[in-house]
Each structure stands twice: as structure tokens, then as C-alpha cells.
Design an enzyme around this catalytic site. Sequence first.
Site, PDB file in Angstrom:
ATOM      1  N   HIS A  30      64.399  15.925  39.577  1.00  0.00           N
ATOM      2  CA  HIS A  30      65.431  16.887  39.172  1.00  0.00           C
ATOM      3  C   HIS A  30      64.761  18.263  39.036  1.00  0.00           C
ATOM      4  CE1 HIS A  30      68.244  18.835  36.348  1.00  0.00           C
ATOM      5  NE2 HIS A  30      69.138  17.968  36.774  1.00  0.00           N
ATOM      6  N   ASP A  34      60.361  11.628  33.178  1.00  0.00           N
ATOM      7  CA  ASP A  34      61.698  12.163  32.921  1.00  0.00           C
ATOM      8  C   ASP A  34      62.632  10.966  32.715  1.00  0.00           C
ATOM      9  OD1 ASP A  34      64.301  12.988  33.168  1.00  0.00           O
ATOM     10  OD2 ASP A  34      63.990  14.179  34.973  1.00  0.00           O
ATOM     11  N   GLN A  72      67.793   9.765  32.877  1.00  0.00           N
ATOM     12  CA  GLN A  72      68.731   8.750  33.380  1.00  0.00           C
ATOM     13  C   GLN A  72      68.312   7.332  33.006  1.00  0.00           C
ATOM     14  OE1 GLN A  72      71.587   9.553  34.625  1.00  0.00           O
ATOM     15  NE2 GLN A  72      71.271  11.676  35.239  1.00  0.00           N
ATOM     16  N   LYS A 124      73.676  12.351  27.590  1.00  0.00           N
ATOM     17  CA  LYS A 124      73.782  11.341  28.654  1.00  0.00           C
ATOM     18  C   LYS A 124      73.751   9.928  28.081  1.00  0.00           C
ATOM     19  CE  LYS A 124      71.364  14.209  32.070  1.00  0.00           C
ATOM     20  NZ  LYS A 124      72.458  14.715  32.887  1.00  0.00           N
ATOM     21  N   CYS A 147      71.344  19.205  41.254  1.00  0.00           N
ATOM     22  CA  CYS A 147      70.056  19.778  40.812  1.00  0.00           C
ATOM     23  C   CYS A 147      68.866  19.076  41.455  1.00  0.00           C
ATOM     24  CB  CYS A 147      69.918  19.752  39.281  1.00  0.00           C
ATOM     25  SG  CYS A 147      71.169  20.683  38.431  1.00  0.00           S
TER      26      CYS A 147
HETATM   27  N1  C6P Z   1      71.238  15.679  35.404  1.00  0.00           N
HETATM   28  C1  C6P Z   1      73.284  15.343  36.626  1.00  0.00           C
HETATM   29  O1  C6P Z   1      74.475  15.536  36.835  1.00  0.00           O
HETATM   30  P1  C6P Z   1      69.537  18.294  30.866  1.00  0.00           P
HETATM   31  O2  C6P Z   1      70.455  19.160  31.646  1.00  0.00           O
HETATM   32  O3  C6P Z   1      68.323  19.052  30.383  1.00  0.00           O
HETATM   33  O4  C6P Z   1      70.212  17.509  29.794  1.00  0.00           O
HETATM   34  O5  C6P Z   1      69.000  17.166  31.872  1.00  0.00           O
HETATM   35  C2  C6P Z   1      68.293  17.564  33.019  1.00  0.00           C
HETATM   36  C3  C6P Z   1      68.007  16.378  33.877  1.00  0.00           C
HETATM   37  C4  C6P Z   1      66.685  16.001  34.075  1.00  0.00           C
HETATM   38  N2  C6P Z   1      66.373  14.910  34.796  1.00  0.00           N
HETATM   39  C5  C6P Z   1      67.301  14.148  35.353  1.00  0.00           C
HETATM   40  C6  C6P Z   1      66.886  12.924  36.126  1.00  0.00           C
HETATM   41  C7  C6P Z   1      68.654  14.471  35.207  1.00  0.00           C
HETATM   42  O6  C6P Z   1      69.591  13.696  35.766  1.00  0.00           O
HETATM   43  C8  C6P Z   1      69.014  15.626  34.466  1.00  0.00           C
HETATM   44  C9  C6P Z   1      70.439  16.061  34.352  1.00  0.00           C
HETATM   45  C10 C6P Z   1      72.659  15.962  35.410  1.00  0.00           C
HETATM   46  O7  C6P Z   1      72.586  14.647  37.354  1.00  0.00           O
HETATM   47  C11 C6P Z   1      72.988  17.422  35.284  1.00  0.00           C
HETATM   48  S1  C6P Z   1      72.262  18.382  36.581  1.00  0.00           S
END
Ligand code: C6P
Length: 443
Positions: free
Chosen positions: A124, A201, A204, A227, A367
Amino acid sequence: MSCDTSSIREDFPILNRDVEGSHLVYLDNAATTQTPEQVYGIYEDFYTRYNSNIHRGIHTLSHEASVAYEEAHDKVAEFIGASGGRKEVIFTKNTTESVNLVAYGLGMDELGAGDEIITTEMDHHATLVTCQQIAKKTGAEIKYIEVQNDGQLDIEQAKEIIGDDTALLAVPHVSNVLGTINPVQELAALAHEYDAYILVDGAQSAPTRPIDVEHLDVDFFTFSGHKMAGPTGIGGLYGKQHLLEEMTPFLYGGEMIQHVSLRDATWNDLPWKFEAGTPPVAEGIALAAAIEYLEEIGMETVRQHENELAQYALERLEARNHVETYGPPSGTERSGLVAFNVEGVHGHDLSSLLNNRGIAVRAGDHCTQPLHDALDIPGSVRASFYVYNTTEEIDQLLNAIDSAAADLPDYLASDCYHASLSTITSPTTASWMTPRSRSPIRR
Ligand code: C6P
């Protein structure tokens, strides 16, 4: 144990609303999950009984808020298997901030010319862009583990590029587009063989499967509350205690200090050393409530439910010749999401057509632009599932996909389409997806 979706759904009143005259089918959970009454109820309790700042007042309200906020850290630590308790759990705004905390708190001090940061094509932007910038600032070099045609990381290539110069390995536990579950334990062992740090990370993975950071032996692990049935504005970073002790604070100010003079300052104990300023107190307490909620269902049950829904959707999408799916094929365990394209229909148009039937999905690059470049597509449509989703909802999605080509001409002539153009940044239907063979990730 299977997921009792009908009783779970009762906890989420939002699932009863209508969208465009149809009952909502919420399939955008990888972006943000819905929040149960047990979690949003925390706000009323907090703001009607003990709203106050923490660690600053010698009064009852402040004491109650401080204790609840501190205990929320303990709850998270227990959930992810961090035996160091609250000292190993920093509350942040989200995964993105957690990654930046490591990049600046550790990367800026420890990386330099000759060092290598290894990340992956499926990362991401939260990790990928942050690693790029830290590499630029420190003179370190950045290398990428490639994604194979089957949606898995190329571990043999990883073994070739991880070596004596590797200082930091940053990988997603679960891909937010491919649904791939990466072999984090194996990658951690590989990184440690060369004395490199591993940052995982978990945006997910923390919401979708049991996590044991010590069993995985990762140095850092990041996640976002929104999430995992929690609120927005709160996330976390796990770090091994000795590493967090050594690291430089990322943000400076109140709360994170121990002693301040006009010339210098010393830092507070963990985790407060990394939580500068007034923290998101209600959000932290609500995150702990979300974790309690998920524990009640059982994370192993969540994992199974996610995989079952992913397999159900994937098998049926794969059977449609005009649909191209991405990531590991059906039969391989996945997280509960499926990214795909429908031939001849722009992803944003498809997303709007689905919305017209009350179905919420996400379309775009999610992203992960470099991953979409590797897949040789400008974007994809993604349906992602959580504990309250059912196979009936997936059937509704499939029916809507089947009608999409027929519905398209009317939609393109509609006011709704013209209104949507102002918000679409990618090219329109004609160039969204050219016909191609399945999964041409690298030819
Ligand atoms: N993915 C998606 O629709 P934040 O925005 O900081 O809470 O999470 C960022 C992020 C980092 N790593 C992974 C693997 C992610 O999936 C995400 C967030 C969302 O897929 C929003 S772009």
C-alpha cells in the site's frame, strides 16, 4: 464455529438503511468496516460520564479516563500477543501514521548510504511511499519483492535480494487488492538472518485473522481501528520493547516528556513517549471495545468466514468469461476480498451501477498504483467482506455485475453519469480495460 451473521447484523443498525431505494449491501470493508452498537455506544458513555483529558488532572473524571485509556493499550497488546503489554503498543491515528513513526523514529537514525530497504510491489502507498521518502532522505536504496502471476510474493527472488545490506524489510501481511496472505514468519526469519528489521503492515490482517506478533517474530506491526469494527482516528503500532526504548520520538510536545528545561528534554516511559499531545481518548477506549467484540465472535471464526466468502465470490467470478480477477485463484486461502474487472465497463461506472442497486464496492487503484502497473491495468473494482456479510449479498453483487453491460447505455446517458465525471480521475470506460488473457501480471 461458523459466523452467526444474522445475530451479528443486529448489532449494526447501518446495515438496515436503504441506498437508492434498495437495501444496503456493504462490500467496502477493506476500506472501512462498519461499527457495532457495542463500539459506538462507548462514545455516549464516555461523553456523558467521564470525558476529560488524561494523565493531567487529579480529579475523578481524569482518573477514570486515564485508567480506561491505559487499559485499552493492554487489551490491544493481549489481542496481538504482545507479552510486554502496554509498553509495546503505541496508539496512533492509523496504519499510515504507525509506518511513519517507524520510518522517522528508526529509519532516519539508523539508515544511510549503503543500506537497503526492501519492500514489495503489492505494498500500500502507506508503506511504499514512506519507504521511498526515507530512502531518499537517508541515501538508502530501495528494492522490491515482485509479485508472481499467482498473486504470491516471489520468495525465491526475496531470498536473492535480502542480504547483508538489508536494513529494513517492510511487507504487508495481507494485500488489500489481491487478498494474498504473505508468509510473514518466513520473511521475518529471513530479515533477522541478516540483522535487518521487519515492519509488517497489518492493516488488512489484524481485522481478519488471529495475530501473534511474537510467534511471527516481527519487529513492528501496524493496524487501523476503522478496519476492525472500531472508529476512525485510532490505530496502533506494535514494536518490540527494546526497539521502542532505543528509538527517537516521532512527534514532540506534551505527554511524551519526562523533564523539560530551556535547553533540553527527556522522554516519558513507553508507550507515552510516542503519544505526544492530548490523545484520542474516546477512540482508544472504543478500539478496545471493538477488539472485545471481535474476540466474542472469535478471530479464527472471522478468518474462516472471510475465506469462505472470498472463495464463494471468486469461484463465481472466475466462471464468468467477461470478468477478470486478480490475486490467488480460488482454492488458495485468501482474506475476504476480491478485486476484478468486467470487460468493457469502466470500474467507476460499474461502481456507480452497483450503487444504483444499493451495493457499495470500491473502484480505483486502492492506493496501490505500482501493483496496478504490474497487473497492467489502470484500476480494479474490489468487493470486500466482513463478519456481517452473507453469500446472499454476494449473489446480489453477481446479479448486478451480470446486468452491468445491459444497464450501461442507460447509465451513460443519465444525469448520474455526467455528475460522476467531475469526480472521476481515471479515463472512462473505453480505456479502463482492454480485453486480455487472465492475470497477466508479468509477461
Ligand atoms: N487501505 C483500502 O481501501 P489507513 O488509511 O492509514 O488507515 O490505512 C492505510 C493502509 C495501509 N495498508 C494497507 C494494506 C491498507 O489496506 C491500508 C488502507 C484502504 O484498501 C484505504 S486506501
